[in-house]
Design an enzyme around this catalytic site. Structure first.
Site, PDB file in Angstrom:
ATOM      1  N   ALA A  80       0.836  -1.391   0.016  1.00 15.15           N
ATOM      2  CA  ALA A  80      -0.149   0.149  -0.080  1.00 15.15           C
ATOM      3  C   ALA A  80       0.803   1.183  -0.137  1.00 15.15           C
ATOM      4  O   ALA A  80       0.682   2.207  -0.757  1.00 15.15           O
ATOM      5  CB  ALA A  80      -0.970  -0.144   1.175  1.00 15.15           C
ATOM      6  N   ASP A  81       1.922   1.170   0.728  1.00 13.36           N
ATOM      7  CA  ASP A  81       2.901   2.298   0.669  1.00 13.36           C
ATOM      8  C   ASP A  81       3.479   2.572  -0.565  1.00 13.36           C
ATOM      9  O   ASP A  81       3.503   3.667  -1.218  1.00 13.36           O
ATOM     10  CB  ASP A  81       4.071   2.207   1.739  1.00 13.36           C
ATOM     11  CG  ASP A  81       3.679   2.457   3.296  1.00 13.36           C
ATOM     12  OD1 ASP A  81       2.654   3.340   3.309  1.00 13.36           O
ATOM     13  OD2 ASP A  81       4.078   2.221   4.122  1.00 13.36           O
ATOM     14  N   VAL A  82       3.922   1.529  -0.885  1.00 15.87           N
ATOM     15  CA  VAL A  82       4.653   1.731  -2.168  1.00 15.87           C
ATOM     16  C   VAL A  82       3.862   2.052  -3.490  1.00 15.87           C
ATOM     17  O   VAL A  82       4.105   2.953  -4.276  1.00 15.87           O
ATOM     18  CB  VAL A  82       5.737   0.198  -2.724  1.00 15.87           C
ATOM     19  CG1 VAL A  82       6.096   0.482  -4.209  1.00 15.87           C
ATOM     20  CG2 VAL A  82       6.652   0.084  -1.740  1.00 15.87           C
TER      21      VAL A  82
END
Length: 392
Positions: free
Chosen positions: A165-167
């Site tokens: 999700a971050d990337v």
């Protein structure tokens, strides 16, 4: 070393942890002048991105310059706004309300520089019922549907082993910023670009999410089996495990012939796509019986020669030793004055004329403060005064 296709753009990087730094890294790797703005050591705040000389921080902040600047001080904010006058992009991943409290929201930046593009990443969006919640990758994995389609049936939800999700949010934000820069060439105006961990996670669920929006089908966990392409999954060989993707009539037939088991193709339970789906567990058992006689490397080579997609399942060290990975140069060298010669992760974008470059390792905290402030018009006396008062 070349100037890079994005060299004409200046980016002020207010980001921390992972999603925001990932977005800025795309711009930095193609030559944008990315200035990482950090709090001065005297402010007592941590970056929260792990040890500065550790692999994560080094991989996220290469190709950037670093300054220290206390945005909570009036003079610090004034210096930042002076930098905004000369910048093209500001990127932040504060909680949604923080930029307004600091007075560096889009409308405030726009008054200083109408061409500025603000890239924002949050956990759940810039408005709405969850806007002020803090966002973390695993929370977004759970709320975005990923954890309930990951893992073995009946064993409970399972997170992905990477910060997807971050990337994903960083990638989406970077794409949005590039679109805004292209649009600005026509309109002459900047704009506010935003993404969130939750939006990115839902977008990356892709066909699994579309199964619900189109057909109201709630996909479940399928472990290592592909949810719709059968047989596709992990199979145990004589010395380990490999992935085999033998779905579709033609490929499945080639697989049966390659492992010397034509009876698996003519068996009425497995002779059609529908039959293979209905009898997946039985088919997997039969395949495991056949592949158990092969070594992993030999079987991967044999199946690929027969036109059946198959591949090894690597640990990280094995992955970087693979000849194709070496050919793709995914471990990319750079020299760090502090750490010596190190390798970081290369980009997954290939361009025939304008490849990315690993020009510099992650800078030390505030390494370029004096240079950047002089470029903005501050003289040595002003810079010394700022430092004395903890502004920088």
């Amino acid at each position: 070393m070349t100037a890079g296709p994005l060299a004409r753009f200046k980016v002020l990087d207010l980001t921390r942890v992972r999603a925001g730094p990932t977005a800025v890294r795309y711009l930095a790797d193609w030559g944008a002048d990315c200035i990482k703005v950090e709090m001065p050591p005297s402010a007592g705040e941590m970056d929260m991105g792990g040890p500065r000389h550790g692999p994560d921080f080094q991989n996220l902040h290469r190709n950037k310059r670093s300054i220290t600047l206390n945005l909570k001080e009036a003079d610090g904010k004034a210096v930042f706004m002076k930098l905004v006058e000369q910048a093209d992009v500001v990127v932040e991943n504060y909680r949604a309300d923080v930029k307004f409290r600091l007075g560096i929201d889009y409308e405030s930046l726009k008054k200083v520089n109408p061409k500025i593009i603000l890239g924002s990443i949050s956990g759940f969006g810039q408005d709405g019922p969850y806007a002020e919640r803090a966002g973390f990758d695993q929370i977004a994995q759970g709320m975005g549907g990923l954890m309930m389609v990951t893992g073995n049936p009946g064993e409970g939800p399972m997170r992905a082993g990477i910060a997807v999700a971050d990337v994903g949010a960083g990638l989406h934000c970077a794409i949005g910023i590039l679109i805004a820069l292209l649009e600005r060439e026509t309109s002459g105006q900047g704009q506010w670009v935003s993404s969130s961990l939750l939006q990115a996670m839902i977008s990356m669920c892709d066909f699994q999410a579309a199964r619900w929006t189109m057909s109201k089908d709630v996909p479940g966990q399928a472990g290592n089996n592909h949810p719709t392409s059968i047989p596709t999954g992990v199979f145990k060989t004589k010395d380990g495990y490999i992935n085999i993707a033998a779905s579709g009539g033609h490929i499945y037939k080639r697989f049966c012939e390659a492992v010397g088991s034509p009876e698996l193709y003519t068996d009425e339970r497995f002779s059609t796509d529908k039959g293979r789906a209905q009898n997946r567990d039985a088919l997997n058992d039969e395949i495991n019986k056949r592949v158990a006689q092969y070594g992993s490397a030999d079987l991967v080579e044999k199946l690929n020669k027969a036109g059946v997609p198959a591949g090894p399942i690597y640990k990280m060290d094995e992955m970087f030793a693979d000849p194709q990975v070496k050919h793709l140069k995914m471990a990319h060298p750079v020299h760090s004055p502090k750490l010596g010669d190190i390798e970081l992760i290369g980009q997954a974008i290939n361009m025939s004329r304008t490849p990315f470059e690993m020009k510099t390792a992650t800078p030390e905290q505030g390494e370029h403060t004096d240079d950047v402030l002089k470029e903005a018009g501050f003289d040595a006396a002003a810079i010394a005064d700022f430092r004395k008062r903890g502004v920088i």
